[in-house]
Design a protein around this motif. Structure first.
Motif, PDB file in Angstrom:
ATOM      1  N   TYR A   1      23.635  81.426  66.498  1.00  0.00           N
ATOM      2  CA  TYR A   1      24.858  81.778  65.312  1.00  0.00           C
ATOM      3  C   TYR A   1      25.261  83.313  65.842  1.00  0.00           C
ATOM      4  N   THR A   2      25.358  83.508  66.929  1.00  0.00           N
ATOM      5  CA  THR A   2      26.139  85.016  67.319  1.00  0.00           C
ATOM      6  C   THR A   2      27.155  84.473  68.394  1.00  0.00           C
ATOM      7  N   LYS A   3      27.946  85.619  68.474  1.00  0.00           N
ATOM      8  CA  LYS A   3      29.042  85.510  69.583  1.00  0.00           C
ATOM      9  C   LYS A   3      28.473  85.226  70.874  1.00  0.00           C
ATOM     10  N   GLU A   4      27.298  85.614  71.028  1.00  0.00           N
ATOM     11  CA  GLU A   4      26.702  85.522  72.471  1.00  0.00           C
ATOM     12  C   GLU A   4      26.415  84.127  72.662  1.00  0.00           C
ATOM     13  N   ARG A   5      26.118  83.103  71.509  1.00  0.00           N
ATOM     14  CA  ARG A   5      26.000  81.894  71.823  1.00  0.00           C
ATOM     15  C   ARG A   5      27.267  81.087  71.504  1.00  0.00           C
TER      16      ARG A   5
ATOM     17  N   ASN B   1      42.037  79.308  65.331  1.00  0.00           N
ATOM     18  CA  ASN B   1      43.201  79.129  65.003  1.00  0.00           C
ATOM     19  C   ASN B   1      44.148  80.359  64.641  1.00  0.00           C
ATOM     20  N   ASP B   2      45.366  79.986  64.371  1.00  0.00           N
ATOM     21  CA  ASP B   2      46.373  81.168  64.064  1.00  0.00           C
ATOM     22  C   ASP B   2      45.848  82.372  63.046  1.00  0.00           C
ATOM     23  N   SER B   3      44.928  81.967  62.037  1.00  0.00           N
ATOM     24  CA  SER B   3      44.471  82.930  61.339  1.00  0.00           C
ATOM     25  C   SER B   3      43.069  83.561  61.733  1.00  0.00           C
ATOM     26  N   GLY B   4      42.609  83.261  62.953  1.00  0.00           N
ATOM     27  CA  GLY B   4      41.528  83.774  63.457  1.00  0.00           C
ATOM     28  C   GLY B   4      40.049  83.094  62.981  1.00  0.00           C
ATOM     29  N   ARG B   5      40.409  81.905  62.331  1.00  0.00           N
ATOM     30  CA  ARG B   5      39.351  81.054  61.833  1.00  0.00           C
ATOM     31  C   ARG B   5      39.078  79.925  62.888  1.00  0.00           C
ATOM     32  N   TYR B   6      38.088  79.201  62.604  1.00  0.00           N
ATOM     33  CA  TYR B   6      37.727  78.078  63.396  1.00  0.00           C
ATOM     34  C   TYR B   6      38.108  76.541  62.807  1.00  0.00           C
ATOM     35  N   ASP B   7      38.808  75.893  63.683  1.00  0.00           N
ATOM     36  CA  ASP B   7      39.015  74.448  63.234  1.00  0.00           C
ATOM     37  C   ASP B   7      38.050  73.616  64.340  1.00  0.00           C
ATOM     38  N   THR B   8      36.924  72.925  63.458  1.00  0.00           N
ATOM     39  CA  THR B   8      36.093  72.333  64.266  1.00  0.00           C
ATOM     40  C   THR B   8      36.473  70.821  64.414  1.00  0.00           C
ATOM     41  N   MET B   9      35.547  70.328  65.025  1.00  0.00           N
ATOM     42  CA  MET B   9      35.877  68.874  65.273  1.00  0.00           C
ATOM     43  C   MET B   9      35.262  67.865  64.240  1.00  0.00           C
TER      44      MET B   9
ATOM     45  N   THR C   1      35.399  79.991  58.261  1.00  0.00           N
ATOM     46  CA  THR C   1      34.946  81.223  58.862  1.00  0.00           C
ATOM     47  C   THR C   1      33.708  80.894  59.832  1.00  0.00           C
ATOM     48  N   GLU C   2      33.243  81.892  60.492  1.00  0.00           N
ATOM     49  CA  GLU C   2      32.031  81.838  61.253  1.00  0.00           C
ATOM     50  C   GLU C   2      30.780  81.456  60.489  1.00  0.00           C
TER      51      GLU C   2
END
Length: 217
Positions: A92-96, A149-157, A164-165
């Protein structure tokens, strides 16, 4: 041979196998040292069974209760909480989280893109792969694909859009926990048939002699 034999069909010396609950492997999170998935047993007669490591013959009910006790003693599939995030800093980190690789990109370009992600610089349109805990039993939820997405959040499948993360992490945590088995009680033994006949049976010599036209002397 009957796969679920009763005492009336068994002869002393017949080998049987008492299997534990079918989700025993999940309850132990696949621990290779958890060795109560089943027990090889011999039928001793008089509705008594003797298992390897058991000091005296047991009734069927007693054998099943031993399997129940072993299930709960070996149980480690406890639900995780957000406190577990800190125990696994590589999860759960940016590295992963890694960007997708376009077909025309080289491996070197992928490595450079991945470095930017590790530096905390995801860009709009980047793809991401969130990984669940490595020991999850819910194989359909070992990972989740997303896009910034455009707001810097995540659109998941599958988990939703504009997350958010932290929200993605919490939803994956829910998926981890919902697949876990629970500790068993005696009520779970009702209707449970743990006794299975193996392919090794004692020899009934009277029947053998009769089948070839001879009688016992």
């Amino acid at each position: 041979l009957e796969s679920k034999p009763g005492p009336e069909t068994l002869s002393p010396g017949d080998w049987l196998y008492y299997r534990n609950f079918s989700d025993y492997g999940h309850a132990t999170l696949g621990d290779p040292w958890a060795d109560w998935a089943g027990l090889h047993t011999m039928y001793m007669g008089s509705k008594q069974y003797q298992g390897f490591g058991i000091d005296k013959p047991q009734t069927d009910a007693e054998m099943q209760e031993k399997m129940l006790a072993a299930y709960n003693a070996d149980f480690v599939a406890n639900p995780r909480t957000t406190d577990d995030f800190g125990e696994y800093p590589s999860l759960y980190t940016k590295e992963r989280i890694r960007p997708y690789v376009k077909p025309d990109e080289t491996l070197g370009a992928w490595k450079e893109d991945n470095k930017n992600w590790q530096d905390g610089c995801p860009e709009i349109g980047d793809g991401a792969l969130f990984l669940n805990f490595g020991d999850t039993l819910n194989y359909d939820w070992k990972e989740e694909c997303a896009k910034v997405n455009d707001s810097g959040r995540y659109d998941t499948m599958r988990l939703g859009s504009n997350l958010t993360e932290s929200q993605v992490k919490l939803k994956l945590l829910e998926k981890f926990n919902e697949f876990l088995p629970k500790r068993k009680t005696k009520d779970d033994l009702k209707g449970e048939q743990m006794r299975e006949l193996t392919q090794v049976r004692s020899v009934d010599f009277a029947s053998v002699l009769k089948s070839i036209g001879k009688t016992e002397k």
